[in-house]
Design an enzyme around this catalytic site. Structure first.
Site, short mmCIF file in Angstrom:
data_model
loop_
_atom_site.label_atom_id
_atom_site.label_comp_id
_atom_site.label_asym_id
_atom_site.label_seq_id
_atom_site.Cartn_x
_atom_site.Cartn_y
_atom_site.Cartn_z
N ASP A 265 4.27 73.53 -9.43
CA ASP A 265 4.94 72.33 -9.93
C ASP A 265 5.79 72.74 -11.14
O ASP A 265 6.87 73.28 -10.97
CB ASP A 265 3.83 71.32 -10.26
CG ASP A 265 4.34 69.94 -10.60
OD1 ASP A 265 5.44 69.60 -10.15
OD2 ASP A 265 3.63 69.21 -11.32
N PHE B 41 4.59 63.13 -5.46
CA PHE B 41 3.20 63.53 -5.63
C PHE B 41 2.56 63.56 -4.25
O PHE B 41 2.56 62.56 -3.52
CB PHE B 41 2.43 62.59 -6.57
CG PHE B 41 1.16 63.22 -7.04
CD1 PHE B 41 1.14 64.01 -8.18
CD2 PHE B 41 -0.01 63.11 -6.29
CE1 PHE B 41 -0.03 64.66 -8.58
CE2 PHE B 41 -1.18 63.75 -6.68
CZ PHE B 41 -1.19 64.52 -7.83
N ARG C 7 -8.58 65.19 -0.40
CA ARG C 7 -8.48 66.62 -0.08
C ARG C 7 -8.72 66.88 1.40
O ARG C 7 -8.26 67.87 1.95
CB ARG C 7 -9.51 67.42 -0.90
CG ARG C 7 -9.25 67.43 -2.40
CD ARG C 7 -10.12 68.47 -3.06
NE ARG C 7 -10.22 68.31 -4.51
CZ ARG C 7 -9.36 68.80 -5.39
NH1 ARG C 7 -8.30 69.45 -4.98
NH2 ARG C 7 -9.54 68.62 -6.68
P1 IMP Z 1 1.82 73.43 -12.74
O1 IMP Z 1 1.25 74.19 -13.89
O2 IMP Z 1 2.58 72.22 -13.23
O3 IMP Z 1 2.66 74.24 -11.81
O4 IMP Z 1 0.57 72.81 -12.01
C1 IMP Z 1 0.17 73.15 -10.75
C2 IMP Z 1 -1.09 72.40 -10.41
O5 IMP Z 1 -0.93 70.98 -10.58
C3 IMP Z 1 -1.42 72.60 -8.95
O6 IMP Z 1 -2.24 73.73 -8.75
C4 IMP Z 1 -2.09 71.30 -8.58
O7 IMP Z 1 -3.47 71.37 -8.87
C5 IMP Z 1 -1.46 70.27 -9.49
N1 IMP Z 1 -0.37 69.53 -8.81
C6 IMP Z 1 0.95 69.60 -9.07
N2 IMP Z 1 1.65 68.79 -8.25
C7 IMP Z 1 0.75 68.20 -7.43
C8 IMP Z 1 0.87 67.25 -6.36
O8 IMP Z 1 1.95 66.78 -5.96
N3 IMP Z 1 -0.31 66.88 -5.78
C9 IMP Z 1 -1.52 67.36 -6.16
N4 IMP Z 1 -1.66 68.25 -7.16
C10 IMP Z 1 -0.54 68.66 -7.80
#
Ligand code: IMP
Length: 180
Positions: A104, A153, A166
């Site tokens: 993300d 999301f 999940r």
């Molecule tokens: P980042 O540090 O922002 O890249 O966070 C990544 C983590 O956020 C992932 O491993 C997921 O656990 C969570 N995450 C980010 N986007 C989503 C989504 O659309 N659905 C569910 N979990 C998400």
């Protein structure tokens, strides 16, 4: 109440996922043959992807699990993560592949990759099922990627919202009304 009540629509079907997992596994099988790779499943979101992916790989692999939690809220996060469960084995001289559900902002994975790189692996690569490039705050890319997706999301196939959904076999877009 049905499992799919809070889903706006299916973004990626279980058939599309299965096809992509096969392709990724084929690539990894070719690139890691004779390397005895160590695949690290980042809990909890990656567990289904991980289980499907390794069963499509046609070479011996070893597996490890890590659980991490972020400090602060997602919007203010520095990306610094707390290791809740670490690997049991040493990564020294191993060909490591981090298996992640979704990239993300990239902050978590960037921090994690730097942390694991300091443990002297022979190589370290990232395999992610999903990528939301529009949200990126730090430069990091998956070496092996399933799907680039728009900024929604998403839930299902291991991914949660508030620890639910999940077990949905497809990746779905979560209804906005659920979180706003
Ligand atoms: P980042 O540090 O922002 O890249 O966070 C990544 C983590 O956020 C992932 O491993 C997921 O656990 C969570 N995450 C980010 N986007 C989503 C989504 O659309 N659905 C569910 N979990 C998400």
């Amino acid at each position: 109440m049905s499992l799919y009540n809070d889903a706006e629509s299916v973004l990626i079907s279980k058939e599309q996922i299965a096809q992509k997992v096969k392709e990724l596994a084929k690539t990894l099988t070719e690139e890691y043959k004779d390397k005895n790779p160590l695949l690290i499943c980042i809990l909890k979101g990656s567990f289904i992807f991980f289980a499907d992916l390794i069963r499509e790989m046609n070479i011996p692999v070893e597996i490890e699990f890590m659980a991490i939690s972020s400090y602060g809220t997602a919007s203010t996060s520095s990306g610094e993560v707390k290791v809740v469960k670490d690997t049991d084995k040493s990564l020294e001289n191993r060909h490591v592949i981090i298996i992640e559900d979704i990239i993300d902002t990239g902050l978590t994975l960037s921090y994690l990759k730097n942390m694991l790189a300091r443990r002297a692996p022979a190589s370290i690569k990232i395999c992610a099922l999903l990528d939301k490039p529009d949200r990126r705050e730090i430069e990091i890319e998956a070496d092996y990627l399933g799907f680039k997706i728009p900024n929604h999301f998403v839930i299902g196939y291991g991914l949660d919202y508030a620890q639910k959904y999940r077990n949905m076999p497809d990746v779905c877009i979560l209804k906005k009304s659920v979180y706003s």
